[in-house]
Design an enzyme around this catalytic site. Structure first.
Site, short mmCIF file in Angstrom:
data_model
loop_
_atom_site.label_atom_id
_atom_site.label_comp_id
_atom_site.label_asym_id
_atom_site.label_seq_id
_atom_site.Cartn_x
_atom_site.Cartn_y
_atom_site.Cartn_z
N GLU A 90 0.83 -1.20 0.00
CA GLU A 90 0.00 0.00 0.00
C GLU A 90 0.86 1.24 0.00
OE1 GLU A 90 -3.92 -1.50 2.51
OE2 GLU A 90 -2.32 -0.47 3.58
N CYS A 91 0.63 2.15 -0.92
CA CYS A 91 1.20 3.49 -0.96
C CYS A 91 2.73 3.48 -0.84
CB CYS A 91 0.56 4.37 0.11
SG CYS A 91 0.78 6.15 -0.19
N GLY A 92 3.28 3.62 0.36
CA GLY A 92 4.72 3.58 0.51
C GLY A 92 5.31 2.28 0.01
#
Length: 474
Positions: A341-343
């Site tokens: 997720e994301c990072g």
């Protein structure tokens, strides 16, 4: 405590709200927790309204207990009540920090608002009011919040950023005469109730040990400025709550027989809801934590979970840890199940461009990442699963949230996407969820209580990989 007559849970609880954002809710909540825990020696369970990772980190650190998120956009009322009761059952009280203004939601009905959370859990509200350049006008402001929705009980006020003694007297007098509501705290202007922040909000609580000094100062100010006994009296006004359906999942097998899921958890990757990690364990996994900044290679795991965080801030250290980056790349190419997720999405790409420099990442996914000064995606994200992927069936609709200052560039033309964006930005405004082999990486942060199938699917993939590995196929 319990109501012996009907067996319902009587948990003292309250919600910290405000007329608008930036009124001081977070610092008041942190100060209140610190004073209750450190001064009165109470066991306090913290909660945060809405999607957030950073504020809950601070609330967890101060309370000494994992903060939980309550989100009526993502979760049902029954799920919210169950979460509150489950995690407060051994606490003296529960404190919920709101978000934005008390009645601010995703629509004109206030869906997803702090007020809706207060109504669902039947909790009184303490309103934090920034009194900068305000005297008698505090009365109609507070009166409006008291009367706007009769289902919500605004039971007290904390006056923040009060200029001087005469200012305080005017504010108190107006509230006493026109509102009849108790003032439960007065925080003078200039008091040091400040926590350093950065582009996504406060600096994460676990990142800098010296920030403990800021917490000590906030706790001291809270003891001096808040009416702790009055606040406790408000929390005790909350009525009993019926226990919602649900319970703790049984342990699944002996530890040695459980699939092992590696979780990147360090200063660069710290955005994890505790419920997500618990859901993986309850689905039968054993978790192993990995430090992406220091661990030289990937341990033997059956799946990877790489959450969000600040990989750009620690990009130099991530790049320097070449052994782990190459180890992750080899595992991805071999078919290891990975959810990011994301990072984590950013880390799996080729490189990150930030502040005039480029930093090499894993190179497992075909794109580069550029950091921007302003958010590229901020708020709730709703996606429909349209493409084949390791974890979600086609046709599923997944609610989550995004908050990123990054965007993907130089994306290979043949890259596959799992999601069609129904609400939010995702990767390009229309798509999210990059799929490669057994990897699914997106900007969408999910919460296990809102997406229960996710943990089961990830653990099942890990089981399959463990069996595959055990048969000598890798």
């Amino acid at each position: 405590m319990k109501d012996r007559k009907n067996g319902n849970k009587c948990i003292p609880r309250l919600v910290i709200g405000a007329p608008r954002g930036r009124s001081g809710k977070t610092t008041v909540t942190i100060g209140l927790l610190a004073a209750l825990v450190r001064h009165l020696k109470l066991v306090v369970q913290p909660f945060k309204k809405g999607p957030d990772f950073i504020d809950p980190g601070w609330l967890s650190r101060v309370a000494g207990r994992a903060c939980r998120n309550l989100d009526s956009y993502l979760m049902s009322g029954e799920t919210i009540r169950y979460s509150l009761l489950r995690h407060s059952r051994d606490a003296d009280m529960a404190v919920v920090e709101g978000a934005m203004g008390l009645f601010d939601g995703v629509d004109l009905e206030g869906s997803g608002s702090t007020a809706e959370i207060a109504r669902i859990i039947a909790a009184p509200v303490i309103l934090v009011v920034d009194t900068t350049r305000m005297t008698r006008s505090v009365a109609p402001l507070v009166q409006g919040f008291m009367r706007f929705d009769p289902r919500i009980k605004v039971a007290g006020v904390v006056l923040n950023r009060v200029a001087r003694r005469r200012h305080e007297q005017m504010l108190r007098g107006a509230l006493e005469k026109y509102c009849g509501i108790p003032v439960l705290g007065v925080i003078p202007k200039g008091k040091k109730m400040v926590i350093p922040d950065r582009h996504l909000g406060l600096v994460p609580a676990g990142e800098r040990d010296e920030l403990e000094q800021a917490l000590e100062e906030i706790a001291r100010v809270a003891r001096e400025c808040l009416d702790l006994e009055g606040i406790l009296a408000v929390a005790r006004q909350a009525p009993p709550l019926e226990m919602a359906a649900g319970g703790d999942a049984p342990d699944d097998g002996m530890p040695d027989n459980k699939p092992v899921i590696g979780v990147f958890r360090d200063r660069a990757f710290s955005f994890y809801y505790p419920e997500n990690l618990e859901a993986l364990q309850e689905a039968g996994a054993r978790l192993v934590y990995i430090d992406a900044l220091r661990d030289p290679d990937l341990p033997q795991v059956d799946a990877l979970y790489i959450g969000g965080g600040f990989p750009e801030v620690f990009a130099g250290q991530l790049e320097a840890n070449e052994g782990l980056r190459k180890s992750v790349l080899r595992a991805v190419e071999a078919g290891l199940p990975v959810y990011a997720e994301c990072g984590g999405l950013m880390y799996l790409g080729r490189q990150i461009f930030w502040q005039g420099r480029s930093y090499r990442m894993c190179g497992a996914l075909p794109f580069d990442v550029v950091m921007e000064d302003r958010p590229c995606g901020h708020g709730y994200e709703v996606v429909e699963v349209t493409g084949e992927n390791p974890f979600f069936p086609a046709g599923s609709v997944i609610k989550g949230h995004e908050f990123h200052h990054s965007r993907l560039v130089n994306v290979d033309r043949d890259v596959r996407f799992a999601y069609r964006v129904l609400r939010g930005s995702g990767i390009d405004g229309e798509r999210d969820g990059v799929v490669y082999r057994n990897v699914l990486a997106s900007y969408n942060h999910i919460h296990a209580l809102a997406t229960p199938r996710w943990a089961e699917a990830l653990v099942e993939r890990a089981r399959q990989w463990r069996a595959h590995r055990g048969m000598g196929n890798i």
